[in-house]
Scaffold this active site. Structure first.
Site, PDB file in Angstrom:
ATOM      1  N   SER A 126      -2.950  -8.140   2.518  1.00 45.48           N
ATOM      2  CA  SER A 126      -3.154  -8.062   4.490  1.00 45.48           C
ATOM      3  C   SER A 126      -3.727  -8.934   4.584  1.00 45.48           C
ATOM      4  CB  SER A 126      -4.714  -7.088   4.364  1.00 45.48           C
ATOM      5  OG  SER A 126      -3.414  -5.406   3.760  1.00 45.48           O
ATOM      6  N   HIS A 157       0.644  -1.069  -0.199  1.00 46.63           N
ATOM      7  CA  HIS A 157      -0.070   0.094   0.194  1.00 46.63           C
ATOM      8  C   HIS A 157       1.143   0.884   0.098  1.00 46.63           C
ATOM      9  CE1 HIS A 157      -2.772  -2.533   2.400  1.00 46.63           C
ATOM     10  NE2 HIS A 157      -3.929  -2.622   1.539  1.00 46.63           N
ATOM     11  N   ARG A 185      -0.952  -5.750  -8.235  1.00 48.12           N
ATOM     12  CA  ARG A 185      -0.364  -6.838  -8.149  1.00 48.12           C
ATOM     13  C   ARG A 185      -0.335  -8.393  -9.245  1.00 48.12           C
ATOM     14  NH1 ARG A 185      -2.463  -8.814  -2.040  1.00 48.12           N
ATOM     15  NH2 ARG A 185      -4.133  -8.526  -3.884  1.00 48.12           N
ATOM     16  N   LYS A 226     -17.855  -6.806   8.063  1.00 45.92           N
ATOM     17  CA  LYS A 226     -16.628  -8.036   7.843  1.00 45.92           C
ATOM     18  C   LYS A 226     -15.479  -7.165   9.005  1.00 45.92           C
ATOM     19  CE  LYS A 226     -12.837  -7.180   4.501  1.00 45.92           C
ATOM     20  NZ  LYS A 226     -12.054  -6.913   3.520  1.00 45.92           N
TER      21      LYS A 226
HETATM   22  O1  PNS Z   1      -8.543  -3.089   0.569  1.00 47.97           O
HETATM   23  P1  PNS Z   1      -9.701  -3.853  -0.307  1.00 47.97           P
HETATM   24  O2  PNS Z   1     -10.658  -4.272   0.191  1.00 47.97           O
HETATM   25  O3  PNS Z   1      -9.671  -4.459  -1.947  1.00 47.97           O
HETATM   26  O4  PNS Z   1     -10.384  -2.593  -1.241  1.00 47.97           O
HETATM   27  C1  PNS Z   1     -11.584  -2.590  -1.226  1.00 47.97           C
HETATM   28  C2  PNS Z   1     -12.919  -1.169  -1.712  1.00 47.97           C
HETATM   29  C3  PNS Z   1     -12.329  -0.276  -0.389  1.00 47.97           C
HETATM   30  C4  PNS Z   1     -11.999   0.326  -2.617  1.00 47.97           C
HETATM   31  C5  PNS Z   1     -13.773  -1.304  -2.290  1.00 47.97           C
HETATM   32  O5  PNS Z   1     -15.253  -3.061  -2.180  1.00 47.97           O
HETATM   33  C6  PNS Z   1     -14.769  -0.103  -2.384  1.00 47.97           C
HETATM   34  O6  PNS Z   1     -14.503   0.514  -3.381  1.00 47.97           O
HETATM   35  N1  PNS Z   1     -15.941   0.032  -1.452  1.00 47.97           N
HETATM   36  C7  PNS Z   1     -16.926   1.082  -1.453  1.00 47.97           C
HETATM   37  C8  PNS Z   1     -18.341   0.209  -1.526  1.00 47.97           C
HETATM   38  C9  PNS Z   1     -18.324   0.573  -3.023  1.00 47.97           C
HETATM   39  O7  PNS Z   1     -18.470   1.397  -3.845  1.00 47.97           O
HETATM   40  N2  PNS Z   1     -18.801  -0.651  -4.176  1.00 47.97           N
HETATM   41  C10 PNS Z   1     -19.122  -0.588  -4.696  1.00 47.97           C
HETATM   42  C11 PNS Z   1     -18.050  -1.023  -5.885  1.00 47.97           C
HETATM   43  S1  PNS Z   1     -18.154  -1.129  -7.484  1.00 47.97           S
END
Ligand code: PNS
Length: 161
Positions: A129, A17, A91, A41
Site C-alpha cells: 500500500s 489484499h 509476501r 497514523k
Molecule cells: O495492514 P497492516 O498495517 O500491516 O495491519 C497491521 C494490523 C492492523 C493487523 C496490526 O497492526 C494489528 O493487529 N493491530 C491491532 C492492534 C493490536 O492488536 N496490536 C497488538 C499486536 S501484537
C-alpha cells in the site's frame, strides 16, 4: 462455524489484499475483513472510505464477506466476536519478522486463536500500500496494482489534496 478475520490497514486496498481475501473465503465458514482504526497514523483514506472501497471490491468476490472496523487489540475484537483464526498474507521474507512477532504475541494473549498465513500469487508478492501511494503521488501507473475502483478513488484523493 469457523469465523476468520483478515485484519489490516487497507490504505489503500491492493490486488495483494484481494488475492488473500479470495483465498481466505475458501478456508473460513465466515470471513470478516477488519479495518484497523489507528488514530495515530496519518492515512490517505478515512476509515469510512476504506470500508466503502472494501465493500465494493469484496462484493465481487463473495457477497457474504463482512467488512468491519475495529480499534484496540485485535485479540479482544476476536474474543468478542467469536473469531477463531486470524488470516495474514505473507509476501517476501521481509514480512516474516514482523508477522512472526505479532502472531507470537497474539498467541501469548489468546492461545486458542490461530494465525494462518497465506501466500498470494507471485505477481502480487511485491505490492505494498505504501508504494502504491508513492507511485500514485508521482503520477505513475497503478492500474496493475489496485482494482480500477481504487485507482479512481486514489486519483480523486490526490487531485483534491
Ligand atoms: O495492514 P497492516 O498495517 O500491516 O495491519 C497491521 C494490523 C492492523 C493487523 C496490526 O497492526 C494489528 O493487529 N493491530 C491491532 C492492534 C493490536 O492488536 N496490536 C497488538 C499486536 S501484537
Amino acid at each position: 462455524m469457523r469465523i476468520g478475520i483478515y485484519p489490516g490497514s487497507f490504505d489503500p486496498l491492493t490486488y495483494g489484499h484481494l488475492d488473500i481475501i479470495k483465498r481466505a473465503v475458501k478456508i473460513c465458514d465466515k470471513l470478516i475483513v477488519g479495518v484497523f482504526v489507528n488514530s495515530a497514523k496519518k492515512e490517505l483514506f478515512s476509515q469510512e472510505e476504506r470500508e466503502m472501497i472494501l465493500r465494493r471490491c469484496c462484493s465481487e468476490i463473495c457477497p457474504d464477506i463482512e467488512i468491519v472496523s475495529f480499534h484496540g487489540l485485535l485479540i479482544d475484537f476476536c474474543k468478542n466476536n467469536n473469531i477463531s483464526c486470524i488470516i495474514r498474507g505473507l509476501r517476501a521474507v521481509s514480512d516474516f519478522e514482523y508477522e512472526i512477532t505479532i502472531a507470537s504475541l497474539n498467541r501469548r494473549l489468546a492461545p486458542d486463536i490461530e494465525t494462518i498465513f497465506l501466500m498470494g500469487k507471485d505477481e502480487n508478492l511485491f505490492i505494498s500500500s505504501t508504494l502504491v501511494k508513492e507511485i500514485a503521488t508521482y503520477n505513475g501507473n497503478i492500474s496493475t496494482l489496485v482494482h480500477p475502483y481504487v485507482v479512481e478513488k486514489i486519483h480523486q484523493k490526490i487531485s483534491i489534496s
